[in-house]
Every structure is written in structure tokens, then in C-alpha cells.
Design a protein around this motif. Structure first.
Motif, short mmCIF file in Angstrom:
data_model
loop_
_atom_site.label_atom_id
_atom_site.label_comp_id
_atom_site.label_asym_id
_atom_site.label_seq_id
_atom_site.Cartn_x
_atom_site.Cartn_y
_atom_site.Cartn_z
N LYS A 44 0.82 -1.22 0.00
CA LYS A 44 0.00 0.00 0.00
C LYS A 44 0.85 1.27 0.00
O LYS A 44 0.30 2.38 -0.06
CB LYS A 44 -0.92 0.01 1.23
N LEU A 360 -8.57 -12.29 -7.67
CA LEU A 360 -7.62 -11.20 -7.84
C LEU A 360 -6.71 -11.46 -9.04
O LEU A 360 -6.43 -10.54 -9.82
CB LEU A 360 -6.77 -11.06 -6.56
N ASP A 363 -8.79 -10.98 -12.23
CA ASP A 363 -9.10 -9.56 -12.38
C ASP A 363 -7.87 -8.80 -12.90
O ASP A 363 -7.99 -7.97 -13.82
CB ASP A 363 -9.54 -9.00 -11.04
N THR A 364 -6.70 -9.10 -12.36
CA THR A 364 -5.48 -8.43 -12.78
C THR A 364 -5.11 -8.79 -14.22
O THR A 364 -4.70 -7.92 -15.00
CB THR A 364 -4.32 -8.80 -11.84
N GLY A 367 -7.17 -6.85 -16.88
CA GLY A 367 -7.25 -5.40 -16.80
C GLY A 367 -8.23 -4.85 -15.81
O GLY A 367 -8.58 -3.65 -15.88
N GLY A 368 -8.69 -5.64 -14.88
CA GLY A 368 -9.62 -5.14 -13.88
C GLY A 368 -8.91 -4.23 -12.88
O GLY A 368 -7.68 -4.22 -12.78
N SER A 369 -9.68 -3.49 -12.16
CA SER A 369 -9.11 -2.58 -11.16
C SER A 369 -9.94 -2.68 -9.89
O SER A 369 -10.80 -1.83 -9.62
CB SER A 369 -9.10 -1.14 -11.68
N HIS A 370 -9.72 -3.75 -9.15
CA HIS A 370 -10.46 -3.98 -7.91
C HIS A 370 -9.48 -4.29 -6.79
O HIS A 370 -9.32 -5.46 -6.39
CB HIS A 370 -11.46 -5.13 -8.09
N PRO A 371 -8.78 -3.27 -6.30
CA PRO A 371 -7.77 -3.50 -5.25
C PRO A 371 -8.33 -4.09 -3.97
O PRO A 371 -7.59 -4.65 -3.16
CB PRO A 371 -7.18 -2.11 -5.01
N TRP A 372 -9.64 -4.00 -3.78
CA TRP A 372 -10.24 -4.56 -2.57
C TRP A 372 -10.08 -6.08 -2.53
O TRP A 372 -10.12 -6.67 -1.43
CB TRP A 372 -11.72 -4.17 -2.47
#
Length: 401
Positions: A44, A360, A363-364, A367-372
């Protein structure tokens, strides 16, 4: 006239150090939480580590967390495998404390100094070497006529020890010389032989025994699995993705066929047993999915962010640890080794962590963007060990109450 005895008063035994699994499990729990907290803070951008995140993550989990769980379990059961005396307390106590000194120095060095990190890794290597020597000594003096399973456990440990040494040498060289890309050679060996093959070597002996399975194993079963991991690791080291994926798929199908042949009946077994059964099946599942994702990576030029490693380390290894850890903790404290509601809940919680970590990766890759998803997987890991420690920590430290 009163008289007083001059005989020394009996000293109360320290229960926490009375059996090897207790301190190893407790410190393994502690460092599992600390390592993940520091990794998340680094990811982070809240703190800056003196070494790369990937090195920190793999080293801390391999040699400060999983190694201590392995030693705690094997120091308890390995003498029984070999039909010999237990490992003396004075021997394992030295190893326990050397590991903790190395761990404290490693985390301090990761925050403040690469050179302190190197010194810490050398200390941990000494502890690692002493632990393997203790197991080898038990193996050599053992009276059991069948030593195949202990032999393969030592082989896995030996490969890991050599890799540990090479890691430290390469890391030390990198501090004074621009030594590129050496770390890429480390994860395949550590994952395949320490995380997976070592766990498999223990599980393939203990789980059928716990399950009262009478089915004999296929001839050269362990040898075939070991050979497959040798080939798979070699292909990973030379970046031959197609070959690695094919071997992974073939190995997964071979393991699945063998496990089904054992007739374990997980859905007709006590909870402490079916947890181990389903953990065992994570091995072929993780290998197959991981191999499939490798092929997709190659075709579409994407990255699934170490998906196979996490499927095996979380789905197979961590779930096995929950089952074995719970059983040993209860059984060696004079309690019935049954999985209660907490252990069952933690088992299912681990499966949620595996699925979130896989999500995760997917998603990565696309091209996803869901850091949660990262936050959820990491926090799930931390919560897993906090709850397990809250439930079984008092038993490990103080015994049955």
C-alpha cells in the motif's frame, strides 16, 4: 523443635516448551500475522522495505512461517515414522530460539537495513540446518524397517536447504554487485519442493492412515510424483511454459486417479478427517487450474499474478496445516482430536481466501481494477491465524484447561 528438609523443591515444568509442536506452532502463528501485515503495508506504500516485496513475502512465509509449522509437526511425528526415541528437548529448544532471533532480525532488517536482513537470513539458515540434522539423526538411528516416507521427507528438506543457501549467497552478491534476475530461479524450487512435495510426502502417509484406508498405493507412486516435480521445476527454470503446463496437468490427473483409488469417503468421515481429505484434493485441483492458466497466459500474453502458487500454498498447504495443526494440538494436550465448529469454520474460511485470491489473479490478468480483492485476501489470511490462535493458543501455551 521443627526440622526443615534440605532437598531442593521440585521445579514446575514449562508446559509451553514441553513438546516441540507448541513453541513452533505459536511462533509460526505470530510471524504469519506479522509478515502479512508488513507485506500489506509495503504494498500500500505505507512503509518501504529494504528488500523487494516478492523476496520478503516468499522468504518470510517459507522460512519463518511454514518451516516452523513443518518442524513442529515433524519433530512430533517423525520419530514415530522411524520407530525411535523422541527428539531431546535441549535439541529442539535451541532451534526454536534461533529461529525467533533470526525472525526478529529479519523483520527489523526488512524495515531498516539490507545487511541486517542478510545477517538474519544466515541465522535462520543455521536454525534450518539444525532442524534438518535433527530429523536426519532420527532417520539414521530409527528402527523401522520401512523408511521410504521419511526418506522423501528428508529429500524435500535437503533440496530446500540447498536452495536456502543459494538464495542467501545470491542475495549477498546482489548487495555489492549488480546481479540481475537471480530471484526468478528461487520460487519454482521453493514452491514445488518445500510447499508442495514436502507437504505431499507427509499427507500421503498420514491421511490414509487417519482414514483407515486399506488400499495399497501404486508402486513407485512417490517416486513418480517426485520425478514429475523435477521435470516441472526444470521447465519453469528454463521458461518452457508449454512443457511445464503439460507436466502439471498430467501430474494432476495422476494424483487425482490415485487419491480416488484410496476410497477415502470424505463425506462419511468425521470433520477432522474430511477437512484433510478435501485439502488433499486441492493438490490436483491447484495443479490443473494453475497449468490451464499458464496456457492462457502464453496465448493472450497476460499475467495471472502467481495464481498457481497461491492455489497450492493456500488451498493445499494451508488447509492441510489447519487439519494437522488442530489434530496435533488437541491430541497432544490430552483432548479428543476432533474438529469443532471453529476449526470447521476456519477450513471454509480458507477456501474463501483461495477463491478471492484466484479472483484477484483473474481480475489483474484481464485489466480489472479492484484492489479490494487484494485487501480481502490479505485480511482474510490475517484473520485466519488470529482466530486459530485465539481458539488453540491457550492450549499450546498452557495445556488443557
Amino acid at each position: 523443635m521443627s526440622t526443615f528438609s534440605t532437598a531442593p523443591l521440585p521445579q514446575k515444568q514449562n508446559y509451553f516448551l514441553s513438546q516441540p509442536h507448541q513453541p513452533f506452532f505459536v511462533f509460526g502463528l505470530l510471524w504469519a500475522i506479522v509478515s502479512m501485515v508488513l507485506f500489506v503495508l509495503s504494498h500500500k506504500g505505507i512503509i518501504t522495505l529494504s528488500i523487494s516485496e516478492n523476496q520478503f513475502h516468499l522468504y518470510s512465509l517459507a522460512f519463518l512461517v511454514f518451516a516452523q509449522f513443518f518442524h513442529g509437526f515433524l519433530f512430533t511425528t517423525f520419530p514415530r515414522f522411524c520407530s525411535t526415541m523422541a527428539i531431546p528437548k535441549e535439541a529442539y529448544i535451541r532451534i526454536v530460539w534461533l529461529y525467533q532471533i533470526g525472525a526478529v532480525l529479519f523483520f527489523a532488517g526488512s524495515l531498516f537495513s539490507e545487511w541486517l536482513t542478510l545477517f538474519a537470513m544466515v541465522a535462520v539458515l543455521f536454525a534450518h540446518s539444525m532442524a534438518i540434522f535433527a530429523l536426519y539423526w532420527i532417520y539414521k538411528i530409527g528402527q523401522s524397517p520401512v523408511k521410504q516416507d521419511p526418506f522423501w521427507i528428508l529429500v524435500a528438506h535437503g533440496i530446500t536447504l540447498i536452495t536456502h543457501l543459494l538464495w542467501i549467497i545470491a542475495f549477498g552478491i546482489s548487495l555489492v554487485w549488480n546481479f540481475h534476475n537471480w530471484f526468478a530461479l528461487i520460487p519454482p524450487i521453493i514452491v514445488n519442493f518445500f510447499f508442495v512435495f514436502l507437504t505431499f510426502s507427509v499427507a500421503q502417509r498420514m491421511i490414509p492412515f487417519f482414514s483407515h484406508s486399506q488400499e495399497p498405493k501404486t508402486k513407485y507412486f512417490v517416486e513418480i510424483v517426485f520425478s514429475a516435480f523435477i521435470i516441472k521445476t526444470f521447465f519453469a527454470l528454463i521458461d518452457f511454459t508449454v512443457g511445464e503446463a503439460i507436466i502439471g496437468m498430467l501430474l494432476s490427473l495422476y494424483l487425482l486417479r490415485e487419491f480416488l483409488r484410496w476410497k477415502l469417503h470424505p463425506f462419511n468421515s468425521p470433520a477432522i478427517i474430511w477437512i484433510l481429505h478435501l485439502a488433499l484434493f486441492w493438490l490436483p485441483i491447484g495443479l490443473f487450474i494453475g497449468s490451464l492458466l499458464q496456457i492462457i497466459e502464453m496465448i493472450y500474453n497476460v499475467s495471472f499474478l502467481f495464481a498457481e502458487i497461491h492455489l497450492l500454498a493456500l488451498g493445499f498447504l494451508t488447509t492441510i496445516l489447519i487439519g494437522f495443526g488442530t489434530r496435533v494440538t488437541l491430541g497432544h494436550s490430552g483432548q479428543s482430536p476432533d474438529a469443532g465448529k471453529v476449526a470447521i469454520a476456519l477450513f471454509w474460511w480458507t477456501q474463501v481466501i483461495v477463491i478471492v485470491r484466484l479472483a484477484l489473479s483473474v481480475d489483474t490478468a484481464f485489466g480489472g481494477s479492484h484492489p479490494w480483492l487484494f485487501d480481502a485476501a490479505a485480511c482474510g489470511w490475517i484473520l485466519l491465524f488470529i482466530v486459530w490462535g485465539a481458539r488453540y493458543g491457550k492450549t499450546l501455551v498452557f495445556g488443557k484447561k
